[in-house]
Motif scaffolding. Sequence first.
Motif, PDB file in Angstrom:
ATOM      1  N   GLY A   9       0.721  -1.052  -0.080  1.00 35.74           N
ATOM      2  CA  GLY A   9      -0.008  -0.104   0.115  1.00 35.74           C
ATOM      3  C   GLY A   9       0.927   1.229  -0.032  1.00 35.74           C
ATOM      4  N   VAL A  11       0.718   5.241   1.168  1.00 37.03           N
ATOM      5  CA  VAL A  11       0.099   6.358   1.644  1.00 37.03           C
ATOM      6  C   VAL A  11       0.755   7.791   1.336  1.00 37.03           C
ATOM      7  CG1 VAL A  11      -0.779   7.388   3.976  1.00 37.03           C
ATOM      8  CG2 VAL A  11      -0.548   5.204   3.720  1.00 37.03           C
ATOM      9  N   PHE A  63      -8.128   1.419   3.974  1.00 35.34           N
ATOM     10  CA  PHE A  63      -6.959   1.254   3.653  1.00 35.34           C
ATOM     11  C   PHE A  63      -6.218  -0.014   4.144  1.00 35.34           C
ATOM     12  CE2 PHE A  63      -2.240   1.867   4.080  1.00 35.34           C
ATOM     13  CZ  PHE A  63      -2.026   1.844   2.601  1.00 35.34           C
ATOM     14  N   VAL A  64      -6.258   0.086   5.601  1.00 38.65           N
ATOM     15  CA  VAL A  64      -5.756  -0.976   6.316  1.00 38.65           C
ATOM     16  C   VAL A  64      -6.476  -2.414   6.154  1.00 38.65           C
ATOM     17  CG1 VAL A  64      -5.222  -1.897   8.566  1.00 38.65           C
ATOM     18  CG2 VAL A  64      -4.682   0.584   8.075  1.00 38.65           C
ATOM     19  N   LEU A  67      -5.256  -4.215   2.887  1.00 39.37           N
ATOM     20  CA  LEU A  67      -3.890  -4.980   2.727  1.00 39.37           C
ATOM     21  C   LEU A  67      -3.880  -6.331   3.138  1.00 39.37           C
ATOM     22  CD1 LEU A  67      -1.807  -1.887   4.139  1.00 39.37           C
ATOM     23  CD2 LEU A  67      -1.900  -2.617   1.760  1.00 39.37           C
ATOM     24  N   ARG A  71       0.790  -6.951   6.666  1.00 36.35           N
ATOM     25  CA  ARG A  71       0.735  -5.751   5.936  1.00 36.35           C
ATOM     26  C   ARG A  71       1.890  -4.973   5.567  1.00 36.35           C
ATOM     27  NH1 ARG A  71      -2.862  -6.219  10.060  1.00 36.35           N
ATOM     28  NH2 ARG A  71      -5.038  -6.488   9.704  1.00 36.35           N
ATOM     29  N   THR A  72       1.999  -4.328   4.524  1.00 43.25           N
ATOM     30  CA  THR A  72       3.024  -3.749   3.864  1.00 43.25           C
ATOM     31  C   THR A  72       2.820  -2.310   3.508  1.00 43.25           C
ATOM     32  OG1 THR A  72       4.434  -5.628   3.344  1.00 43.25           O
ATOM     33  CG2 THR A  72       5.296  -3.670   2.698  1.00 43.25           C
ATOM     34  N   ALA A  73       3.226  -1.099   4.167  1.00 40.71           N
ATOM     35  CA  ALA A  73       2.690   0.147   3.650  1.00 40.71           C
ATOM     36  C   ALA A  73       3.741   1.058   3.520  1.00 40.71           C
ATOM     37  CB  ALA A  73       1.644   0.586   4.568  1.00 40.71           C
ATOM     38  N   LEU A  90      -1.040   4.448  11.431  1.00 39.61           N
ATOM     39  CA  LEU A  90      -0.811   2.864  10.987  1.00 39.61           C
ATOM     40  C   LEU A  90      -0.478   1.979  12.205  1.00 39.61           C
ATOM     41  CD1 LEU A  90       0.954   3.531   7.507  1.00 39.61           C
ATOM     42  CD2 LEU A  90      -1.293   2.825   8.062  1.00 39.61           C
ATOM     43  N   ASP A  98       3.664  -6.780  10.690  1.00 34.40           N
ATOM     44  CA  ASP A  98       3.617  -5.705   9.660  1.00 34.40           C
ATOM     45  C   ASP A  98       4.486  -5.070   9.485  1.00 34.40           C
ATOM     46  OD1 ASP A  98       1.062  -7.099   9.495  1.00 34.40           O
ATOM     47  OD2 ASP A  98      -0.237  -5.245  10.336  1.00 34.40           O
ATOM     48  N   ILE A 100       5.949  -0.946   8.215  1.00 38.65           N
ATOM     49  CA  ILE A 100       5.793   0.440   7.786  1.00 38.65           C
ATOM     50  C   ILE A 100       6.830   0.806   7.407  1.00 38.65           C
ATOM     51  CG2 ILE A 100       4.941   2.642   8.551  1.00 38.65           C
ATOM     52  CD1 ILE A 100       3.413   1.477  10.913  1.00 38.65           C
TER      53      ILE A 100
END
Length: 482
Positions: A9, A11, A63-64, A67, A71-73, A90, A98, A100
């Motif tokens: 994702g 942001v 959004f969260v 994923l 999760r990878t943002a 986040l 996860d 970030i």
Amino acid sequence: MSDQKANIGVVGLAVMGSNLARNLASREGNTVAVYNRTWARTEELITEHPEAGFIASESIDDFVASLATPRTAIIMVQAGKGTDAVISQLVERFEPGDIIMDGGNANFHDTIRREKEISPTGIHFVGTGISGGEEGALNGPSIMPGGSVESYKTLGPILASIAAVAEGEPCVTHVGTDGAGHFVKMIHNGIEYADMQLIAEAYDLLRRVGGLEPSAIADVFTEWNKGYLESYLIEITAEVLKQTDAATGKPFVDIVLDEAGSKGTGVWTVQNALDLGVPVGGIAEAVFARAVSSKPAQRAAVQSVVTDRPEVQGVDASFADDVSKALYASKVVAYAQGFDAIIAGAEKYGWQIDKGNIAKIWRGGCIIRAQFLNRIVDAYAENANIATLLEAPYFAKAVAEGEAAWRRVVSTAALSGVPVPGFSSALSYFDSLAQKRLPAALVQGQRDFFGAHTYKRVDKPGVFHTLWSGDRTEIETEPSTH
Ligand code: NBP
């Protein structure tokens, strides 16, 4: 919302984030979720790029939820408060395991702090330097991730898929833990400042001393770009010099106000180098040259009292060749200083940084990309423990071969009144390292005289002080702590 989940994702969908998101979406196997604080930006991106198949969300919760886990943002928002705001949103919603990643231009001290704050939650925080501007973000940047080794197992292949490729290798490597990626990106930018300043000085010399017009200098630079000076910066310099202003018909470079701006990463490099005790004169002079240019009142004041400028020295046809050698030697110094700062930073902050790999990932995607970096890769491959790049056989030989030209150029510039802070500070740095004795001995004497700062002797171990205000005899003492 559809049930389809994204493996990555983004942001923050201003120019950098939307280009990076499009780059990610264009690679096989990626499904990209996107979110921006202001929906209008997201709407514009998904409307203009339906081919990307983005999963767009209006809220951070959606959004969260879009994923796939873990999760990878990637955060691409304004550095500073904006980044902190998105991180906390986040962190509230992410789970252990996860990831970030902050891909903005964060100060590495902030990255170290953020990593420390986030790591107890079990969420991986990865500060990542991304170089190459908006074009790079879209088509392949140079990527410098920090963070944990574990997070790189997931992030590495994703980043490799979007990075620039140089000589068959993606321009990404796990730089080191926590703030290492942003630190190395900062040094990259500092080197970029130095490189640009040196090229600008070469242009100034060719114009003022060599008597060439901008279009002719563009031809010289185009020629240089076929040889040992080949680089993106030389290439674009030729393009800028070729440009004619449509409104006046003058060379473009002549209608641009000569006050250079900066966004701060050069300043950070110098500030941190000072803290680390690493001389990065080439970078510092480049930062100061921009600062001097942006002082119109002081420039005007001095111009009003100094009316008699030195006569420009006569030069022959070999002058351009001399300037190219001086430029190369000065560039070697600037890069040597930049790598010294990386080595010192790694030591202070406990990072294992492979210098050769850093040179490798700068060969594509970023502003300082150049053939030259291959020589740095070679130098560290031959001996990773050299004290300075100036010691590496290839660079030692190149500098030795250009040394006479370098001295001619700096002295010609001084006699002609052409400022060359980059060229001359690089030469002084080289001479300082090359000289057997430095006047630092006298400085130590002065320090001992006024402050009893003590000194060491060349002929025996120990720490000494001379009783300057007494009978001037020498005593052995403890090192000064003040
Ligand atoms: P900007 O640095 O101009 O930031 C704009 C983005 O930040 C928008 O998406 C904006 O959302 C978002 N944002 C802000 Br401002 N405050 C926020 C907050 N409190 N919460 C959530 N979002 C917030 O974008 P950019 O020029 O695309 O740059 C992104 C990052 O990349 C920056 O860190 C920048 O320094 C870096 N950068 C790198 C390079 C390079 O060559 N590597 C070049 C340019 C930029 P909004 O739409 O709702 O206002």
